[in-house]
Scaffold this motif. Structure first.
Motif, PDB file in Angstrom:
ATOM      1  N   GLU A   2       0.829  -1.203   0.000  1.00 31.57           N
ATOM      2  CA  GLU A   2       0.000   0.000   0.000  1.00 31.57           C
ATOM      3  C   GLU A   2       0.863   1.252   0.000  1.00 31.57           C
ATOM      4  OE1 GLU A   2      -2.943   1.988   3.203  1.00 31.57           O
ATOM      5  OE2 GLU A   2      -3.472  -0.040   2.581  1.00 31.57           O
ATOM      6  N   ILE A   3       0.450   2.235  -0.801  1.00 30.57           N
ATOM      7  CA  ILE A   3       1.107   3.540  -0.838  1.00 30.57           C
ATOM      8  C   ILE A   3       0.028   4.590  -0.584  1.00 30.57           C
ATOM      9  CG2 ILE A   3       2.318   5.231  -2.257  1.00 30.57           C
ATOM     10  CD1 ILE A   3       3.521   2.894  -3.811  1.00 30.57           C
ATOM     11  N   THR A   4       0.308   5.516   0.320  1.00 27.38           N
ATOM     12  CA  THR A   4      -0.626   6.593   0.631  1.00 27.38           C
ATOM     13  C   THR A   4       0.028   7.912   0.270  1.00 27.38           C
ATOM     14  OG1 THR A   4      -1.496   5.310   2.489  1.00 27.38           O
ATOM     15  CG2 THR A   4      -1.986   7.662   2.459  1.00 27.38           C
ATOM     16  N   VAL A   5      -0.678   8.709  -0.522  1.00 34.48           N
ATOM     17  CA  VAL A   5      -0.221  10.037  -0.895  1.00 34.48           C
ATOM     18  C   VAL A   5      -1.220  11.023  -0.310  1.00 34.48           C
ATOM     19  CG1 VAL A   5       0.293  11.608  -2.801  1.00 34.48           C
ATOM     20  CG2 VAL A   5       0.797   9.165  -3.029  1.00 34.48           C
ATOM     21  N   ALA A   6      -0.721  12.019   0.420  1.00 35.05           N
ATOM     22  CA  ALA A   6      -1.610  12.996   1.051  1.00 35.05           C
ATOM     23  C   ALA A   6      -1.059  14.402   0.885  1.00 35.05           C
ATOM     24  CB  ALA A   6      -1.770  12.676   2.530  1.00 35.05           C
ATOM     25  N   THR A  15       1.797  20.378   3.261  1.00 37.66           N
ATOM     26  CA  THR A  15       2.653  19.193   3.334  1.00 37.66           C
ATOM     27  C   THR A  15       2.198  18.128   2.360  1.00 37.66           C
ATOM     28  OG1 THR A  15       3.115  19.578   5.679  1.00 37.66           O
ATOM     29  CG2 THR A  15       3.556  17.374   4.846  1.00 37.66           C
ATOM     30  N   LEU A  16       3.136  17.671   1.549  1.00 37.15           N
ATOM     31  CA  LEU A  16       2.926  16.528   0.668  1.00 37.15           C
ATOM     32  C   LEU A  16       3.656  15.353   1.292  1.00 37.15           C
ATOM     33  CD1 LEU A  16       2.050  15.210  -2.035  1.00 37.15           C
ATOM     34  CD2 LEU A  16       4.256  15.957  -2.958  1.00 37.15           C
ATOM     35  N   GLY A  60       8.207   0.206   6.773  1.00 39.46           N
ATOM     36  CA  GLY A  60       7.876   1.126   5.703  1.00 39.46           C
ATOM     37  C   GLY A  60       8.656   2.431   5.733  1.00 39.46           C
ATOM     38  N   THR A  61       8.285   3.307   4.802  1.00 36.41           N
ATOM     39  CA  THR A  61       8.997   4.563   4.592  1.00 36.41           C
ATOM     40  C   THR A  61       7.995   5.686   4.400  1.00 36.41           C
ATOM     41  OG1 THR A  61      10.816   3.382   3.542  1.00 36.41           O
ATOM     42  CG2 THR A  61      10.657   5.745   3.078  1.00 36.41           C
ATOM     43  N   GLU A  62       8.338   6.871   4.905  1.00 30.40           N
ATOM     44  CA  GLU A  62       7.531   8.059   4.668  1.00 30.40           C
ATOM     45  C   GLU A  62       8.453   9.201   4.277  1.00 30.40           C
ATOM     46  OE1 GLU A  62       4.126  10.893   6.639  1.00 30.40           O
ATOM     47  OE2 GLU A  62       5.340   9.668   7.976  1.00 30.40           O
ATOM     48  N   ILE A  63       8.055   9.908   3.234  1.00 34.99           N
ATOM     49  CA  ILE A  63       8.777  11.087   2.774  1.00 34.99           C
ATOM     50  C   ILE A  63       7.805  12.250   2.818  1.00 34.99           C
ATOM     51  CG2 ILE A  63       9.878  12.197   0.789  1.00 34.99           C
ATOM     52  CD1 ILE A  63      10.975   9.466   0.038  1.00 34.99           C
ATOM     53  N   ARG A  64       8.275  13.387   3.384  1.00 33.17           N
ATOM     54  CA  ARG A  64       7.437  14.584   3.484  1.00 33.17           C
ATOM     55  C   ARG A  64       8.163  15.791   2.918  1.00 33.17           C
ATOM     56  NH1 ARG A  64       4.379  14.991   9.246  1.00 33.17           N
ATOM     57  NH2 ARG A  64       3.346  12.962   9.153  1.00 33.17           N
TER      58      ARG A  64
END
Length: 74
Positions: A2-6, A15-16, A60-64
């Motif tokens: 799963e990938i979440t883009v917000a 914030t992206l 997992g990984t998160e990039i902001r």
């Protein structure tokens, strides 16, 4: 899987964020094998935004990319 883009606007910041539930990695072990993270960091810098990368093995990984939308008064 799963990938979440917000895209969020809060307290004068835009914030992206992109988050996945993958295997993650140790960010200190990035050895220049690819350009992806460097390009994202460069693009954030070019617009005056803050770049953050968080990743944990097996979590997992998160990039902001966070940009202040508040303009300084002259």
């Amino acid at each position: 899987q799963e990938i979440t883009v917000a895209l969020t606007a809060l307290n004068g910041n835009l914030t992206l964020s992109v988050r996945d539930d993958g295997t993650g990695f140790d960010p200190s072990e990035i050895n220049g094998g690819g350009m992806g993270v460097d390009i994202m960091r460069y693009r954030c810098d070019k617009i005056g935004a803050e770049f953050q990368l968080r990743s944990e093995k097996q979590r997992g990984t998160e990039i902001r990319c966070t940009l202040s939308t508040v303009r300084a008064k002259p």
